[in-house]
Design a protein around this motif. Structure first.
Motif, PDB file in Angstrom:
ATOM      1  N   ASN A   1      42.055 -18.754  15.621  1.00 29.79           N
ATOM      2  CA  ASN A   1      42.143 -19.175  14.230  1.00 29.79           C
ATOM      3  C   ASN A   1      41.539 -20.578  14.099  1.00 29.79           C
TER       4      ASN A   1
ATOM      5  N   GLY B   1      41.339 -22.335  11.401  1.00 29.42           N
ATOM      6  CA  GLY B   1      41.794 -22.924  10.119  1.00 29.42           C
ATOM      7  C   GLY B   1      41.892 -24.447  10.192  1.00 29.42           C
TER       8      GLY B   1
ATOM      9  N   LYS C   1      33.970 -24.818   6.363  1.00 27.87           N
ATOM     10  CA  LYS C   1      33.489 -24.068   5.187  1.00 27.87           C
ATOM     11  C   LYS C   1      32.285 -24.770   4.561  1.00 27.87           C
TER      12      LYS C   1
ATOM     13  N   LEU D   1      30.361 -16.853   9.151  1.00 21.22           N
ATOM     14  CA  LEU D   1      31.412 -16.873   8.129  1.00 21.22           C
ATOM     15  C   LEU D   1      32.235 -15.579   8.196  1.00 21.22           C
TER      16      LEU D   1
ATOM     17  N   ILE E   1      34.473 -15.646  11.405  1.00 22.66           N
ATOM     18  CA  ILE E   1      35.583 -16.612  11.338  1.00 22.66           C
ATOM     19  C   ILE E   1      36.658 -16.075  10.397  1.00 22.66           C
ATOM     20  N   CYS E   2      36.187 -15.388   9.348  1.00 21.84           N
ATOM     21  CA  CYS E   2      37.120 -14.818   8.382  1.00 21.84           C
ATOM     22  C   CYS E   2      37.988 -13.733   9.033  1.00 21.84           C
TER      23      CYS E   2
ATOM     24  N   ASN F   1      40.869 -15.283  10.508  1.00 16.94           N
ATOM     25  CA  ASN F   1      41.749 -16.039   9.625  1.00 16.94           C
ATOM     26  C   ASN F   1      41.605 -15.519   8.197  1.00 16.94           C
TER      27      ASN F   1
ATOM     28  N   ASP G   1      43.140 -17.364   4.881  1.00 17.04           N
ATOM     29  CA  ASP G   1      42.501 -18.586   4.378  1.00 17.04           C
ATOM     30  C   ASP G   1      41.081 -18.296   3.883  1.00 17.04           C
ATOM     31  N   TYR G   2      40.326 -17.549   4.675  1.00 11.12           N
ATOM     32  CA  TYR G   2      38.892 -17.433   4.395  1.00 11.12           C
ATOM     33  C   TYR G   2      38.521 -16.340   3.411  1.00 11.12           C
TER      34      TYR G   2
ATOM     35  N   PHE H   1      38.555 -17.395  -0.252  1.00 12.54           N
ATOM     36  CA  PHE H   1      37.440 -18.349  -0.421  1.00 12.54           C
ATOM     37  C   PHE H   1      36.115 -17.568  -0.549  1.00 12.54           C
ATOM     38  N   MET H   2      35.925 -16.578   0.313  1.00 11.67           N
ATOM     39  CA  MET H   2      34.668 -15.829   0.314  1.00 11.67           C
ATOM     40  C   MET H   2      34.511 -15.031  -0.984  1.00 11.67           C
TER      41      MET H   2
ATOM     42  N   SER I   1      28.454 -11.333   4.931  1.00 14.95           N
ATOM     43  CA  SER I   1      29.651 -11.841   5.625  1.00 14.95           C
ATOM     44  C   SER I   1      30.834 -10.918   5.346  1.00 14.95           C
TER      45      SER I   1
END
Length: 1233
Positions: free
Chosen positions: A853, A855, A861, A883, A886-887, A890, A893-894, A897-898, A915
């Motif tokens: 993770n 984060g 980002k 991206l 990583i998402c 996590n 969190d991601y 956002f995406m 992504s």
């Protein structure tokens, strides 16, 4: 006078000697000379040799005559044409001579000459001229009604000539037919039979008009209702014409079938037999045209399959079932003698009707369910047939039925998909008790032919339905034992019984056999001691299977093996020790003993070690070493922990030496064996032993053989885990090879997986004095040097491989990893970093973020979003990939956002969607479920995007997301079909393509229910929607044919519709002074033809091949891309269904000829020349495939085209160059993902 001429004139002189031995030896020497390729005769010698040989044909001595005839063959190719013609003239004259012996020898001479003439396709005038000479003489000879033997010889020679050289005789076909037809009414049976054979050879090459004339003649004669003897001949002739002329009979069947059906009802057994033979020929050669008549034929067959007027079967059935078998058999024997009078021909009727049924079963898989309803019970009821030949054919017909029941290639079994069981299989299961009941008594009959038939039928059944005979094993075992122990049993009989027993043991659960082992084992062991090597080898295989069953290693077993070990071990040991036996027996004995040791080794006591010593001896022997290595692997992997220590010291160096050998199978097996030994016997391995193996490994790690590299690295990993110290010495040699492999463009899949494990083992065990940071440097170093002069540019694949390796190291050393992540972020931000370093750093961040993770890294980002604006496309793509990964690590969190960015950043939407695709593909269904609604809504907002690339990514995301929760999301996709624009529909259909993957998934049963609705888009008004529907259909046909097999009848018309050229889609575009034609329908047509190609592989049995060929034929005249595709299809069809292709040759050859002879206009651009060249090569490959069909050159059109190719130097060169090339050489693999 040259030597040869002198030698030959000497021989000719001796041939005039009065001593028959001199003549014989001289003729023999002449034969030897003529067979030499180098011999050249001058004109004078030629004349003398030919004259002398023709004179010797009249020699008083038979042996000299025979030798003279044999000399004529090689002479044909050694002398000039007019000499051959002179030979033929003399032979033909002699054939009608009064002397019988001269006639016979001359006809043998003619046959010899015909056999040696060059084939018509060689294009030599000799063949045509000689054939014409012979034919005109033979037709004359046929007219001589007074002497039957002359007629018979003439017919024989004519058949030979028509069979080999019919296309040279086209001008004579009409007169041959006119002279053969009257012979069909000859009073002599032999003349009629030979005339039929000659007509059979004439049929494939004669013109359609002549063929029609022949058929009409036969039909006219039959309709007169003449005497039955003539009727038989005409029906027999029809059957032969059907077999030889194949498809040509098709158009006449409407008239022929009612006539043949009528004659079936006449009380004449021989006539009935010929009628069924005719039906069989028609069914095999004209399946399509016979379709309407099949029910009638089946009904007739079922009536006559039990036609036995002279025998009462009920008497047999009434006999008491429990009666002692021996007595029962004797009674049967007596009753047979009583009834089998010589005039009884009814068995021939039964046999021909069964063969006809077999033809129906083999050619019409589509009728399988109906056949199980009507034909199957009748066949089972006839297993009691008294005539052996007929019974054999009944068994063969039933075996054909079983073979047709096997699921076709490419379809998933019901177990995988939860789909309903095939109805034919269900019907077969119901029949099993009846089949076993009908057969089990016959397994104890004296007749071996019957027993072999029973075994082949039961073997096929066990293969088609594994496990289905389980409850019937008690009644089958006595039959097997009888065949193994009966004194009069032949070797083949024993082998059939053993091979059936082996199939039975392999296809059923061990528990079924436990009660019977005491009965089965003794006869099998007796067979192991049989003097015939094939029986021994088969028996060892059965013994091995019994050992595996008595004590299966994967689950606890209650069976007591003690009483049997001694016998099994002793008999196998005797074969294992023998050095003077067949190689096959040696290998089977090693393998069988290996199974005994690995399954029962703990009960062998003092016998174990001496046996292991024998294995060691077999390892040292080059002939048996491969089998010994495999057996050693088996023993080393046994859960019984067999004590191998005494032989390890000696065997490990031997195994190490095998790694140097140039035998790939041996290398692979040895690596697997060593892996097993290191895993299970590490405490017994001394460092020198391990080093002897390690020294051989660096040479095996090489990109030229990825599989060997993979297994070698797995062995290294294993050694690193159990014996870390030994790696320190060799690290310097192994690591560079492993790193070279990591940086190789070919690395992927299993080999990459084994390297990841190896690196983790290295850092965890500290095996190689190399810590985390040293390994990182070694992996990423080359990318930092990318700017230096001596650096080799890195392949794209190497970036991904290195990133995966970095992530594997990081997951093993979590403490050091966080510092490395910070460094990677700095590398990405730093303006000094080169492009290659930034790409690699992004990919590494992604791979590490997937398992950890990230984060805590607040600026990550921002850094990634900034990279989306980079001018370099590859950096953008790497950032998008990072991206997504990583998402995955996590989501909480991601992902929000995406999704927010996708909604607010239209310019970066494409990268962000990529992504998102990464996230959906890599995350587990459970973790995604809470976010599905949000993602689904967002994707549907973008499904009508004008940019096709973006739409495709949206579709892929939708498809992969549907797999997360199919029961809810698939119906929603279906709903979207009716609403929305054409763009939305095309996205939805493409999304369905991504739900079809090539391994079983929960969605399959749901898809099967609704894929028909998605395929309705094949009728969509929008061209693009139809194209993507075809691509989706192609994907289904390729990956999961079961989804669409049932829908083909409704889908195929729409598919074929898309293969047509549509004028309304062709437009002209002005480009400056030029006009350019654009065909908007080309992509759709291409997609349709690609679907057709895929269907050939997976759904051939569901296609009407003639309708299919109609569209292939159209494609042969289409655009360049489509012609390339149809040439490949044609080549494929030539091997899959040659008879159908032969029927259409007349129409298929012309487009091929046109392509092969077209020339590009002078002054065209280079690409035009290259395109045309590639087309011609592809067409030639198709022609080569057509010519490989049996007897294809009997088609006049094909023979003519083949001749044209051979005589045209340019075409002949292309033809020679494509011989032996793979058929699909011209075509890149189709995208069927």
């Amino acid at each position: 006078m040259s030597n040869v001429t002198y030698h030959i004139s000497n021989l000719l002189e001796k041939m005039t000697s009065t001593d028959k031995d001199f003549r014989f030896m001289a003729t023999n020497d002449l034969m030897m000379e003529l067979q030499k390729d180098s011999i050249k005769l001058d004109e004078d010698s030629e004349k003398k040799v030919v004259t002398m040989l023709l004179k010797l044909l009249e020699d008083k001595n038979g042996e000299v005559q025979n030798l003279a005839v044999k000399c004529l063959g090689p002479l044909v190719s050694k002398v000039k044409e007019y000499q051959v013609e002179m030979m033929v003239d003399t032979l033909c004259t002699n054939m009608v001579s009064d002397k019988e012996q001269l006639r016979d020898i001359s006809s043998m001479g003619l046959k010899t000459v015909i056999a040696e003439l060059p084939p018509a396709s060689a294009g030599k005038s000799l063949t045509a001229n000689v054939c014409k000479k012979i034919t005109s003489q033979l037709i004359g000879a046929l007219g001589k009604q007074d002497d039957v033997s002359v007629q018979l010889e003439a017919l024989d020679i004519l058949s030979d000539m028509l069979g080999r050289l019919s296309s040279s005789l086209v001008s004579f076909h009409s007169s041959i037919l006119s002279s053969l037809l009257p012979q069909l009414t000859s009073p002599r049976m032999a003349v009629r039979k030979r005339s039929i054979i000659a007509l059979g050879h004439l049929v494939p090459t004669c013109s359609p008009a002549l063929f029609t004339q022949l058929i009409e003649h036969l039909m006219t004669e039959l309709s007169r209702g003449t005497a039955t003897s003539a009727t038989r001949t005409y029906i027999q002739c029809l059957a032969t014409v059907g077999r030889q002329g194949g498809h040509r009979v098709g158009e006449h069947l409407v008239k022929i079938i009612p006539m043949v059906v009528k004659f079936c009802k006449v009380e004449d057994d021989e006539l009935r037999e010929y009628c069924f033979q005719a039906f069989e020929a028609f069914i095999r050669r004209c399946p399509k045209e016979m379709s309407p008549h099949i029910p009638t034929v089946i009904k007739l067959c079922l009536t006559y399959i039990s036609y036995d007027p002279n025998y009462n079967y009920d008497a047999d059935d009434d006999q008491d079932d429990s009666m002692d078998t021996e007595d029962g058999e004797d009674e049967d024997q007596e009753s047979d003698d009583e009834y089998s009078d010589d005039d009884d021909m009814s068995w021939k009727v039964r046999r021909s009707s069964v063969k006809c049924l077999e033809a129906v079963i083999s050619c019409r898989r589509d009728l399988l369910v109906e056949l199980y309803g009507s034909v199957c019970p009748s066949l089972v009821a006839r297993f009691k047939e008294r005539e052996e030949n007929v019974k054999t054919d009944i068994f063969l017909a039933f075996v054909a039925l079983l073979r047709q029941t096997r699921p076709p290639q490419g379809s998933l079994s019901a177990v995988d998909t939860g789909v309903k069981e095939d109805p034919a299989v269900a019907l077969l299961k119901k029949q099993i008790p009846n089949v076993v009941k009908a057969l089990h008594k016959q397994l104890k009959e004296k007749s071996m032919k019957s027993r072999q038939g029973c075994f082949s039928l039961l073997t096929e059944m066990a293969n088609v339905l594994p496990g289905a005979l389980g409850e019937h094993i008690p009644v089958l075992i006595p039959g097997i034992v009888y065949s193994l122990t009966d004194k009069s049993t032949s070797s083949n009989m024993k082998m059939d019984a053993l091979s059936f027993l082996h199939v039975l043991l392999c296809s059923h659960a061990p528990e079924v056999f436990y009660p019977h082992i005491k009965v089965i084992l003794p006869p099998v062991i007796q067979c192991v001691e049989d003097p015939f090597y094939k029986i021994t080898s088969e028996a060892l295989q059965v013994t091995q299977q019994i050992v595996k069953m008595m004590r299966p290693l994967e689950r606890p077993s209650t069976f007591d093996t003690k009483p049997y070990i001694k016998d099994v071990f002793a008999s196998t040991l005797k074969r294992l020790k023998a050095a003077d036996i067949d190689q096959e027996v040696k290998e089977k004995a090693i393998s069988c003993m290996g199974h005994i040791v690995s399954h029962l080794g703990d009960q062998l006591g003092g016998d174990l070690q001496p046996t292991l010593q024998i294995f060691l001896e077999r390892l040292k022997n080059e002939i048996t070493r491969l089998t010994a290595v495999k057996t050693l692997t088996l023993i080393a992997g046994s859960p019984l922990k067999i004590d191998l220590r005494p032989i390890l010291t000696e065997s490990i160096p031997i195994l190490a030496s095998f790694l140097r050998k140039n035998q790939r199978a041996l290398k692979l097996s040895t690596l697997t064996a060593l892996n097993m030994i290191v895993m299970n016997y590490s405490d017994s391995l001394k460092p020198p032993m391990i080093e002897s193996v390690l020294n051989e490994l660096p040479a095996l790690i090489d990109e030229s053989d990825m599989h060997v590299s993979q297994v070698a690295i797995m062995l290294l990993t294993c050694i690193a885990k159990v014996c870390p110290s030994s790696l320190s010495k060799i690290g310097g040699a192994v690591l560079p090879e492993v790193l070279n492999l990591v940086h190789s463009p070919l690395l992927q899949g299993g080999a990459l997986g084994s390297i990841l494990e190896f690196f983790q083992a290295l850092v965890l065990t500290k095996a190689n004095n190399m810590n985390y940071s040293d390994l990182l440097k070694a992996l990423t170093g080359p990318f930092y040097k990318a700017k230096s002069a001596d650096a080799v540019p890195m392949h794209r694949q190497a970036y991904y491989s290195v990133a995966k390796c970095v992530a594997a190291l990081s997951s093993a050393c979590a403490k050091e990893a966080s510092g490395m992540v910070t460094n990677l972020i700095q590398e990405v931000k730093s303006p000094k970093s080169s492009e290659s370093v930034r790409i690699l750093s992004f990919l590494c961040l992604g791979e590490v973020g997937r398992s950890m993770n990230l984060g805590g890294q607040k600026e990550l980002k921002t850094v990634i979003m900034e990279a989306f604006s980079s001018p370099n496309e590859e950096v953008k793509s790497a950032a998008s990939c990072a991206l997504g990964n990583i998402c995955v690590g996590n989501l909480e969190d991601y992902l929000p956002f995406m999704l927010k960015e996708i909604g607010s950043q239209p310019k970066r939407q494409y990268l962000l969607l990529h992504s998102l695709k990464e996230v959906i593909s890599a995350s587990s269904a459970e973790s995604l479920k809470p976010h599905v609604e949000g993602i689904w809504a967002l994707l549907f907002k973008n499904c009508e995007c004008a940019e096709e690339g973006t739409r495709n990514v949206v579709a892929e995301c939708l498809g992969r997301l549907t797999l997360v929760n199919p029961s809810e999301l698939l119906p929603r996709l279906k709903k979207q079909l009716s609403s929305g624009s054409a763009l939305a529909r095309s996205t939805v259909v493409t999304a369905v393509k991504f739900t079809i993957v090539d391994h079983p998934m929960p969605i399959d049963s749901l898809l099967k229910g609704c894929i028909g609705d998605f395929l309705k888009t094949l009728q969509d008004s929008d061209l693009n929607v139809r194209r993507v529907a075809l691509v989706m259909f192609n994907s289904a046909a390729h990956n999961k044919p079961t989804l669409i097999r049932g829908l083909l009848t409704s889908v195929l018309p729409h598919l074929y519709n898309e293969t047509k050229i549509r004028k309304d889609l062709i437009r002209e575009v002005e480009m400056g002074p030029f006009k350019h034609t654009v065909d908007d329908g080309l992509d759709v047509r291409k997609a349709a033809f690609e679907c057709m190609y895929t269907l050939l592989d997976n759904c051939l049995d569901c296609l009407d091949i003639f309708e299919f060929l109609d569209h292939v034929e159209e494609g042969l005249k289409d655009h360049y891309d489509i012609r390339m595709l149809t040439f490949i299809m044609l080549a494929r069809l030539s091997s899959l269904c040659p008879s159908a292709v032969v029927q259409r040759l007349d129409r298929l050859v012309e487009p091929l000829r046109a392509t092969c002879t077209t020339k590009v206009k002078a002054g065209s651009v280079k690409q035009e020349f290259e395109k045309q060249e590639e087309l011609r090569r592809s067409a030639m490959r198709a022609v080569a495939a057509l010519l490989s069909i049996n007897e294809v050159e009997k088609s006049p059109v094909m023979a003519d085209f083949a001749n044209q190719i051979r005589t045209n130097a340019e075409m002949a060169t292309i033809f020679e160059s494509v011989q032996g090339e793979p058929i699909s050489g011209a075509m890149e693999p189709m995208d069927t993902s």
